[in-house]
Design a protein around this motif. Structure first.
Motif, PDB file in Angstrom:
ATOM      1  N   CYS A  83      -1.025   4.254 -10.990  1.00  9.47           N
ATOM      2  CA  CYS A  83      -0.073   3.485 -10.192  1.00  9.47           C
ATOM      3  C   CYS A  83       1.367   3.936 -10.481  1.00  9.47           C
ATOM      4  O   CYS A  83       1.768   3.973 -11.638  1.00  9.47           O
ATOM      5  CB  CYS A  83      -0.245   1.998 -10.529  1.00  9.47           C
ATOM      6  SG  CYS A  83       1.015   0.953  -9.816  1.00  9.47           S
ATOM      7  N   VAL A 109       3.980   2.337 -10.119  1.00 10.98           N
ATOM      8  CA  VAL A 109       4.791   1.229 -10.632  1.00 10.98           C
ATOM      9  C   VAL A 109       4.457   0.961 -12.099  1.00 10.98           C
ATOM     10  O   VAL A 109       5.336   0.991 -12.964  1.00 10.98           O
ATOM     11  CB  VAL A 109       4.608  -0.056  -9.787  1.00 10.98           C
ATOM     12  CG1 VAL A 109       5.274  -1.255 -10.451  1.00 10.98           C
ATOM     13  CG2 VAL A 109       5.171   0.151  -8.387  1.00 10.98           C
ATOM     14  N   CYS A 110       3.177   0.712 -12.420  1.00  9.07           N
ATOM     15  CA  CYS A 110       2.844   0.253 -13.775  1.00  9.07           C
ATOM     16  C   CYS A 110       1.966   1.235 -14.563  1.00  9.07           C
ATOM     17  O   CYS A 110       1.711   1.013 -15.741  1.00  9.07           O
ATOM     18  CB  CYS A 110       2.173  -1.115 -13.712  1.00  9.07           C
ATOM     19  SG  CYS A 110       0.494  -1.053 -13.066  1.00  9.07           S
ATOM     20  N   CYS A 145      -3.781  -0.857  -7.022  1.00 10.50           N
ATOM     21  CA  CYS A 145      -3.658  -0.969  -8.470  1.00 10.50           C
ATOM     22  C   CYS A 145      -4.266  -2.299  -8.896  1.00 10.50           C
ATOM     23  O   CYS A 145      -3.903  -3.349  -8.357  1.00 10.50           O
ATOM     24  CB  CYS A 145      -2.192  -0.903  -8.874  1.00 10.50           C
ATOM     25  SG  CYS A 145      -1.945  -1.263 -10.626  1.00 10.50           S
ATOM     26  N   CYS A 172      -1.054  -4.436 -10.901  1.00 10.96           N
ATOM     27  CA  CYS A 172       0.116  -5.013 -10.208  1.00 10.96           C
ATOM     28  C   CYS A 172      -0.124  -5.247  -8.719  1.00 10.96           C
ATOM     29  O   CYS A 172       0.716  -5.843  -8.042  1.00 10.96           O
ATOM     30  CB  CYS A 172       1.357  -4.159 -10.436  1.00 10.96           C
ATOM     31  SG  CYS A 172       1.353  -2.602  -9.528  1.00 10.96           S
TER      32      CYS A 172
HETATM   33 ZN   LIG Z   1       0.343  -1.033 -10.754  1.00 12.91          ZN
END
Ligand SMILES: [Zn+2]
Length: 290
Positions: free
Chosen positions: A6, A8-9, A26, A29
């Motif tokens: 992911c 983002v995370c 994901c 998140c």
């Molecule tokens: Zn994520």
């Protein structure tokens, strides 16, 4: 596909559905991420004229909400702020800024709107951010994305570049569709029943600039926090201007007239449900932390 992580995370992404491109989710998140490709030829099934009529009222109404928030956030400095819009498209945001005496420059890769920009004396640089040189001494007071952030492939690089171009307490404003909204949920449900065209439409997979990500409140905040920006406000925006619904649906060349008429009636009937659901479009205001 477990080697995908992911953006983002960093958690593993799982294949969620196969459309024209694959869409992953994901598990941590909830970010939806696609492996779509941008078509540099700018050939797509989008009919810009029909799109303009359908979207304009809605966009202008939402821009008025953003301007109101900017007035509140900048207070007495409002008349001196300098902004940058990434992906100006037709130039409606730049026009709105002009009407409100805000100085704002636009960056736009497509030249089809150039004559409109010139006729209206809008300040637009043509090309892709950050390749286009739009450096402002001391940085911009705000950088805004209007339905553009979700189209950008490398969001981590992007945010790092934005930080360099923002002033010390500059604002990053992101106006985008949400994966938790009524339309996304409805399209996912229809996909489960074997009708994938609406989900494909939401991801804009048949257009030259498809969506790369679909965010929710949580992962939007996580992404920007990770890069040192903090959320200062978030507002719900309108996603449908009911009187112009038909033109908007007709903007898709692949939608036949009968189907478009049916969808328009169905959505009009569902208006009360749509209006009481989670918002389909939100605008987030983030501030660079010192
Ligand atoms: Zn994520």
């Amino acid at each position: 596909m477990s080697n995908l992580s992911c953006p983002v995370c960093g958690s593993p992404l799982k294949l969620k559905y196969r459309l024209k491109f694959n869409v992953y989710k994901c598990s941590n998140c909830g970010l939806f991420n696609s492996d779509a490709k941008f078509e540099y030829s700018f050939q797509s099934s989008l009919e810009s004229d029909s799109r303009d009529i359908g979207l304009k009222n809605l966009r202008l109404k939402n821009f008025a909400t953003i301007i109101k928030e900017l007035r509140k956030l900048f207070g007495k400095n409002f008349n001196n702020i300098k902004g940058l819009e990434i992906g100006s498209g037709n130039g409606w945001w730049l026009q709105t800024c002009k009407e409100n005496n805000i100085s704002c420059i636009g960056i736009e890769p497509e030249i089809i709107y150039k004559s409109y920009h010139e006729e209206n004396n809008l300040n637009v640089l043509y090309g892709f951010y950050p390749d286009v040189n739009a450096i402002q001494d001391g940085g911009y007071d705000f950088i805004i994305f209007n339905d553009v952030f979700e189209h950008i492939p490398d969001i981590n690089d992007l945010v790092e570049n934005l930080k360099k171009d923002l002033s010390n307490d500059g604002l990053l404003i992101i106006n985008l569709p949400m994966s938790t909204g009524f339309f996304y949920n409805m399209a996912t449900l229809m996909h489960k029943f074997g009708i994938s065209s609406y989900l494909t439409r939401l991801w804009q997979f048949n257009f030259h600039s498809p969506h790369m990500n679909y965010f929710n409140d949580k992962n939007m905040k996580m992404l920007l926090n990770k890069h040192g920006l903090s959320e200062i406000s978030a507002l719900d925006l309108d996603s449908l201007d009911f009187p112009s619904l038909k033109e908007r649906i007709m903007a898709d060349k692949e939608m036949n007239k009968l189907k478009a008429r049916f969808l328009t009636s169905a959505l009009t009937l569902m208006k009360p449900v749509i209006l009481s659901s989670k918002p389909d479009i939100k605008v987030f205001f983030f501030r660079k932390k010192l």
